[in-house]
Design a protein around this motif. Structure first.
Motif, PDB file in Angstrom:
ATOM      1  N   LYS A  55     -66.206  -6.285   1.355  1.00 35.60           N
ATOM      2  CA  LYS A  55     -66.727  -7.404   2.151  1.00 35.60           C
ATOM      3  C   LYS A  55     -66.128  -8.680   1.576  1.00 35.60           C
ATOM      4  CE  LYS A  55     -71.096  -5.136   3.290  1.00 35.60           C
ATOM      5  NZ  LYS A  55     -72.593  -5.204   3.192  1.00 35.60           N
ATOM      6  N   LEU A  56     -65.387  -9.391   2.408  1.00 30.39           N
ATOM      7  CA  LEU A  56     -64.618 -10.546   1.945  1.00 30.39           C
ATOM      8  C   LEU A  56     -65.010 -11.773   2.755  1.00 30.39           C
ATOM      9  CD1 LEU A  56     -60.793 -10.526   1.242  1.00 30.39           C
ATOM     10  CD2 LEU A  56     -61.799 -12.338   2.626  1.00 30.39           C
ATOM     11  N   GLY A  57     -65.239 -12.849   2.048  1.00 27.86           N
ATOM     12  CA  GLY A  57     -65.526 -14.130   2.704  1.00 27.86           C
ATOM     13  C   GLY A  57     -64.678 -15.232   2.091  1.00 27.86           C
ATOM     14  N   ALA A  58     -64.053 -16.057   2.934  1.00 31.60           N
ATOM     15  CA  ALA A  58     -63.201 -17.147   2.451  1.00 31.60           C
ATOM     16  C   ALA A  58     -63.452 -18.382   3.305  1.00 31.60           C
ATOM     17  CB  ALA A  58     -61.728 -16.758   2.502  1.00 31.60           C
ATOM     18  N   LEU A  65     -54.476 -24.252  14.645  1.00 30.47           N
ATOM     19  CA  LEU A  65     -55.038 -25.381  13.908  1.00 30.47           C
ATOM     20  C   LEU A  65     -55.224 -26.599  14.795  1.00 30.47           C
ATOM     21  CD1 LEU A  65     -53.117 -25.256  10.500  1.00 30.47           C
ATOM     22  CD2 LEU A  65     -55.411 -24.429  11.004  1.00 30.47           C
ATOM     23  N   ASP A  66     -54.325 -26.781  15.758  1.00 28.82           N
ATOM     24  CA  ASP A  66     -54.438 -27.950  16.638  1.00 28.82           C
ATOM     25  C   ASP A  66     -55.719 -27.883  17.453  1.00 28.82           C
ATOM     26  OD1 ASP A  66     -51.997 -28.790  15.657  1.00 28.82           O
ATOM     27  OD2 ASP A  66     -50.852 -27.868  17.291  1.00 28.82           O
ATOM     28  N   ALA A  67     -56.095 -26.669  17.866  1.00 26.67           N
ATOM     29  CA  ALA A  67     -57.321 -26.531  18.653  1.00 26.67           C
ATOM     30  C   ALA A  67     -58.565 -26.699  17.791  1.00 26.67           C
ATOM     31  CB  ALA A  67     -57.344 -25.168  19.336  1.00 26.67           C
ATOM     32  N   LEU A  68     -58.469 -26.338  16.510  1.00 31.39           N
ATOM     33  CA  LEU A  68     -59.629 -26.479  15.627  1.00 31.39           C
ATOM     34  C   LEU A  68     -59.920 -27.929  15.278  1.00 31.39           C
ATOM     35  CD1 LEU A  68     -59.141 -23.525  13.110  1.00 31.39           C
ATOM     36  CD2 LEU A  68     -60.875 -23.715  14.891  1.00 31.39           C
ATOM     37  N   GLY A  69     -58.885 -28.769  15.317  1.00 29.58           N
ATOM     38  CA  GLY A  69     -59.097 -30.168  14.987  1.00 29.58           C
ATOM     39  C   GLY A  69     -59.472 -30.349  13.530  1.00 29.58           C
ATOM     40  N   GLU A  70     -60.611 -31.006  13.289  1.00 24.85           N
ATOM     41  CA  GLU A  70     -61.062 -31.312  11.938  1.00 24.85           C
ATOM     42  C   GLU A  70     -62.079 -30.306  11.411  1.00 24.85           C
ATOM     43  OE1 GLU A  70     -59.843 -33.728  10.066  1.00 24.85           O
ATOM     44  OE2 GLU A  70     -58.490 -34.315  11.680  1.00 24.85           O
ATOM     45  N   GLN A  71     -62.134 -29.141  12.008  1.00 26.56           N
ATOM     46  CA  GLN A  71     -63.119 -28.149  11.584  1.00 26.56           C
ATOM     47  C   GLN A  71     -62.626 -27.375  10.355  1.00 26.56           C
ATOM     48  OE1 GLN A  71     -64.803 -25.532  14.578  1.00 26.56           O
ATOM     49  NE2 GLN A  71     -64.027 -26.861  16.217  1.00 26.56           N
ATOM     50  N   PRO A  72     -63.546 -26.973   9.504  1.00 29.04           N
ATOM     51  CA  PRO A  72     -63.175 -26.046   8.425  1.00 29.04           C
ATOM     52  C   PRO A  72     -62.953 -24.652   9.016  1.00 29.04           C
ATOM     53  CG  PRO A  72     -65.525 -26.445   8.381  1.00 29.04           C
ATOM     54  CD  PRO A  72     -64.962 -27.369   9.428  1.00 29.04           C
ATOM     55  N   ILE A  73     -62.426 -23.783   8.214  1.00 29.43           N
ATOM     56  CA  ILE A  73     -62.177 -22.406   8.660  1.00 29.43           C
ATOM     57  C   ILE A  73     -62.981 -21.464   7.776  1.00 29.43           C
ATOM     58  CG2 ILE A  73     -60.437 -20.620   9.057  1.00 29.43           C
ATOM     59  CD1 ILE A  73     -58.346 -22.821   9.250  1.00 29.43           C
ATOM     60  N   ASP A  74     -63.825 -20.689   8.403  1.00 27.35           N
ATOM     61  CA  ASP A  74     -64.622 -19.678   7.694  1.00 27.35           C
ATOM     62  C   ASP A  74     -64.151 -18.300   8.141  1.00 27.35           C
ATOM     63  OD1 ASP A  74     -67.221 -18.979   6.082  1.00 27.35           O
ATOM     64  OD2 ASP A  74     -67.321 -17.797   7.931  1.00 27.35           O
TER      65      ASP A  74
END
Length: 448
Positions: free
Chosen positions: A118-121, A190-199
């Protein structure tokens, strides 16, 4: 007087030469051990081909394609060079549960495992924005990928779940590599995510053979691992902060920071990252404590010493009993002692090292003791020599078992044996070739 002295000196030199000649079969035995060890490694390779080899698993790496303008001559159209930049996560957490079994190929066996991971980043939005602003190239954010390095893709049995910011996603195969390891990838915009973090949340099952190592691909890496294996060997760049080993298996916990490794959170494709990444791996090896080949090699290292000691014992019996033992008889005794190592190797592959050692030692001690009865024409001498040989093999087993103190114990045993030889020969007048004590030889040894 001079004739007797020359005879004794010649006998001693002849026994020494015969002992040195016995290094030839001992070297042959050592080569046989090496050959059998290579066969075992080949068998493990065959097991790994169908199951998965020694595994390496990393966290997801964000790889962004880039375009960088290159200098051209005046009046020429602009040219662009394609490249990529890699970003590591801020935090990486892995929970690894290993199910371990043993697979056989012929007479050889190796531990294999299936690791449920189980991996979370988490990638911070400010990190992505900072590296994007600092880059000398233009990011192609719409074509970015998350790459997960896996040492041997043959062992990737199942991806039980993959979610990016809570949305299900799917891995794709890729020809790209991270260092020396292949990857599975998932596209990300990434362009669609904008300023969001990535989980990123990943669940998978990874099969492998003998070892599982991990890569600290985050600013903070936290790993928990457990397996029902009682003899783990913790290997690589970092040892666990906490570990517990008992009769049911082991559990271990690692916590690493980016400060503990030799590379940063960001690099581009022009950087040669393979050596640094390889040096940062850490994990566990499923150690097999009964490594018969390693123990056979260690036993063979003392072979010449024990053959020489047995020859010296034969020589002492010859002097004390005023007998003549032919050099061929010394060679036959040496051949029997050398055969011990062949029998030990052959039996240890079948029944384990301990029982094989006991059977081989008893067989050779009985063989040499019985032969000594006939050669020295004294039952007591044969029994005594067989008993001494059994004691020597018992000491040799103690040296093999005492891994960390083998040198110390071996040195003390050698010193004790030399002292014993000096004590037993203290009254022998080597010039006269008879004991100087008034006690007749019959009191020392039974007459035939």
């Amino acid at each position: 007087m001079m004739q007797w002295t020359q005879t004794v000196i010649a006998k001693v030199m002849g026994v020494g030469v015969l002992a040195l000649l016995m290094t030839i079969p001992l070297l042959q035995v050592r080569g046989l051990v090496s050959e059998r060890q290579q066969l075992r490694e080949g068998a493990i390779t065959q097991i790994a081909q169908g199951w998965g080899g020694k595994q390496v698993l990393g966290g997801p790496v964000l790889v962004v394609p880039t375009l960088q303008q290159v200098a051209v001559a005046q009046g020429q159209p602009p040219q662009w060079r394609a490249g990529s930049e890699s970003l590591l996560a801020d935090a990486l957490k892995l929970d690894v549960a290993m199910a371990v079994t043993t697979r056989s190929y012929g007479i050889y066996a190796a531990p294999v495992f299936v690791a449920t991971v189980k991996l979370g980043a988490q990638f911070r939005a400010q990190d992505i924005a900072q590296y994007r602003r600092a880059s000398n190239a233009t990011w192609q954010g719409g074509k970015a990928e998350l790459r997960l390095p896996v040492g041997d893709l043959r062992g990737l049995q199942e991806v039980t779940g993959l979610r990016i910011n809570g949305q299900p996603a799917r891995f794709e195969s890729s020809a790209d590599r991270l260092g020396s390891w292949p990857n599975v990838v998932v596209p990300i915009d990434l362009d669609a995510l904008g300023e969001q973090p990535i989980d990123v949340q990943i669940g998978l099952k990874l099969a492998g053979t003998e070892a599982l190592q991990l890569l600290p691909l985050a600013r903070s890496t936290d790993v928990t691992m457990r397996a029902p294996w009682r003899d783990p060997g913790f290997i690589g760049a970092a040892l666990p902060l906490e570990r517990s080993i008992d009769g049911h298996g082991f559990s271990a916990h690692w916590h690493l920071l980016d400060l503990n490794r030799s590379y940063g959170q960001h690099w581009n494709d022009a950087d040669n990252m393979q050596p640094a990444l390889q040096a940062s791996t850490f994990g566990v090896q499923l150690y097999q404590p009964v490594d018969v080949y390693q123990r056979n090699v260690r036993a063979g290292k003392y072979g010449l010493l024990f053959i020489a000691m047995t020859f010296v014992a034969f020589f002492l019996f010859e002097v004390l009993k005023r007998l003549r033992v032919h050099p061929v008889q010394y060679l036959l005794v040496g051949a029997a002692l050398a055969t011990f190592y062949v029998v030990l190797l052959a039996l240890s592959e079948q029944i384990g090292f301990g029982p094989a050692y006991a059977l081989a030692a008893v067989a050779v001690a009985v063989l040499v003791g019985g032969y000594a009865m006939a050669v020295l024409r004294a039952r007591r001498a044969g029994l005594l020599l067989g008993g001494v040989l059994g004691l020597i093999y018992a000491m040799l087993y103690g040296l093999i078992a005492a891994e960390q103190y083998a040198l110390l114990i071996g040195a003390l045993v050698l010193l004790a044996m030399v002292g014993l030889m000096m004590y037993l020969t203290r009254r022998i007048d080597w010039y006269a070739y008879v004991p100087s004590s008034a006690e007749p030889p019959a009191a020392i040894m039974d007459k035939p």
